[in-house]
Design an enzyme around this catalytic site. Structure first.
Site, PDB file in Angstrom:
ATOM      1  NE  ARG A 147      -3.384  -2.538  16.306  1.00  0.00           N
ATOM      2  CZ  ARG A 147      -2.998  -3.279  17.333  1.00  0.00           C
ATOM      3  NH1 ARG A 147      -2.282  -4.358  17.143  1.00  0.00           N
ATOM      4  NH2 ARG A 147      -3.316  -2.932  18.550  1.00  0.00           N
ATOM      5  CB  CYS A 153      -7.919 -10.356   4.362  1.00  0.00           C
ATOM      6  SG  CYS A 153      -8.824 -10.498   5.911  1.00  0.00           S
ATOM      7  CG  MET A 195      -6.250  -1.183   8.554  1.00  0.00           C
ATOM      8  SD  MET A 195      -5.470  -0.259   9.911  1.00  0.00           S
ATOM      9  CE  MET A 195      -5.665   1.437   9.332  1.00  0.00           C
TER      10      MET A 195
END
Length: 350
Positions: free
Chosen positions: A228, A100, A17
């Site tokens: 996340r 991405c 990330m």
């Protein structure tokens, strides 16, 4: 589980990330049970390699092996050169970014945009594999299910990438068109797993131990990648590992342990970024930790006004001391976790 000749500790991975998975964060996740962590994406553009941002992303001082670096770009020769550059700086695994979905990346035909041009995508893989082969550095690749719903080509590309020498494939269960909206689907990941012999990693919306178990069962994948859900909760990896091994839930961490982990993380963060940038970029990490805690929003608003590392450390310590006076352990994770936004670029240049 192996990537080429490299043996991993387990099959729980940290998603790359941008703006998040720097060296201190990767080290923290590994300490808390992640078997593998991939760096933030590093540009293939040579003129940016000496920039402060890229030099930080290529900094692996004291990092536990294996050191995996993700590279991004659109030109086969430049990507090969970027692979060699990072191998010279300690990379033991090179990961190619074809996952991405950010506009600033895809507008340059990098990231998941490469899935639209299968010939170009394959030429990049072949060039990177050739550059890494003399060093015995395995090449892996992360992609999506396809560019759009009408053109899911992950299976076709997976076969081509395996034949070209890629030694592990990670698939996020969304198209580029979806971005991070809707629910990840795992049928395509299962189809990729059935189509190749190299290890396949499932990614997308994996936020709980139960979800990790279910995704592994539904896809037959060799590993899961968490993004996340690890922000502000890096102990999720040991929770998942415990659940997969025993079928029972590990107790939430002690507040005192989380205080220690966060303070240690912040000190490492300041060391990498320096005082001025460090105190500012640390705010997001602190915010993720306290977001759902009692008084967390009020504390975050006050903490965001601090511009000194010492003051930030002291404020965090005081907050967790006060929290610990009212509870021994952290609250149970909420039922509704945020979507797993792996590889979400922050100030990314390709």
């Amino acid at each position: 589980m192996n990537i080429g000749h490299i043996t991993l500790a387990n099959h729980l991975f940290v998603a790359p990330m941008a703006g998040v998975t720097d060296r201190p964060f990767r080290q923290l996740c590994k300490t808390l049970g992640a078997g593998y962590a991939v760096s933030e994406m590093v540009t293939s553009r040579r003129e940016l390699w000496n920039s402060l941002k890229t030099s930080r992303r290529a900094n692996h001082e004291g990092e536990n092996a294996p050191i995996a670096v993700q590279i991004a770009g659109t030109d086969a020769a430049m990507m090969a050169e970027a692979a060699a550059y990072n191998v010279d700086r300690g990379a033991q695994i090179i990961d190619i970014n074809m996952g991405c979905p950010a506009k600033k990346v895809c507008n340059k035909w990098a990231g998941s945009a490469l899935m639209q041009d299968e010939a170009l995508a394959l030429s990049i893989v072949e060039a990177v594999v050739a550059a890494c082969a003399p060093h015995r550095v395995p090449v892996t690749l992360k992609m999506r299910t396809g560019w759009c719903q009408a053109h899911k080509n992950a299976v076709v590309l997976a076969r081509q990438f395996e034949q070209a020498g890629v030694q592990m494939l990670t698939v996020h269960g969304r198209t580029r068109e979806q971005g991070y909206k809707g629910q990840a689907e795992y049928d395509t990941i299962a189809a990729v797993k059935a189509a190749v012999r190299v290890p396949v990693v499932a990614n997308g919306d994996i936020t709980t131990p139960e979800k990790a178990r279910d995704v592994l069962a539904a896809t037959g994948a060799d590993a899961v990648m968490i993004g996340r859900a690890a922000q502000g909760r890096p102990w999720i990896f040991r929770e998942v590992a415990h659940f997969l091994a025993t079928g029972t839930h590990l107790a939430p961490p002690l507040v005192a342990e989380v205080k220690r982990l966060l303070l240690d993380h912040l000190r490492e963060h300041y060391t990498l970024y320096g005082d001025y940038t460090g105190v500012r970029t640390a705010r997001k990490h602190i915010g993720w930790y306290v977001k759902t805690l009692p008084g967390g929003e009020t504390f975050r608003a006050r903490m965001n006004g601090l511009e000194d590392c010492g003051a930030q450390l002291a404020a965090v310590a005081d907050f967790f001391d006060e929290l610990g006076a009212g509870m021994d352990r952290m609250p149970e994770a909420g039922a509704a976790e945020p979507a797993d936004r792996d590889e979400e670029p922050v100030e990314t240049t390709v």
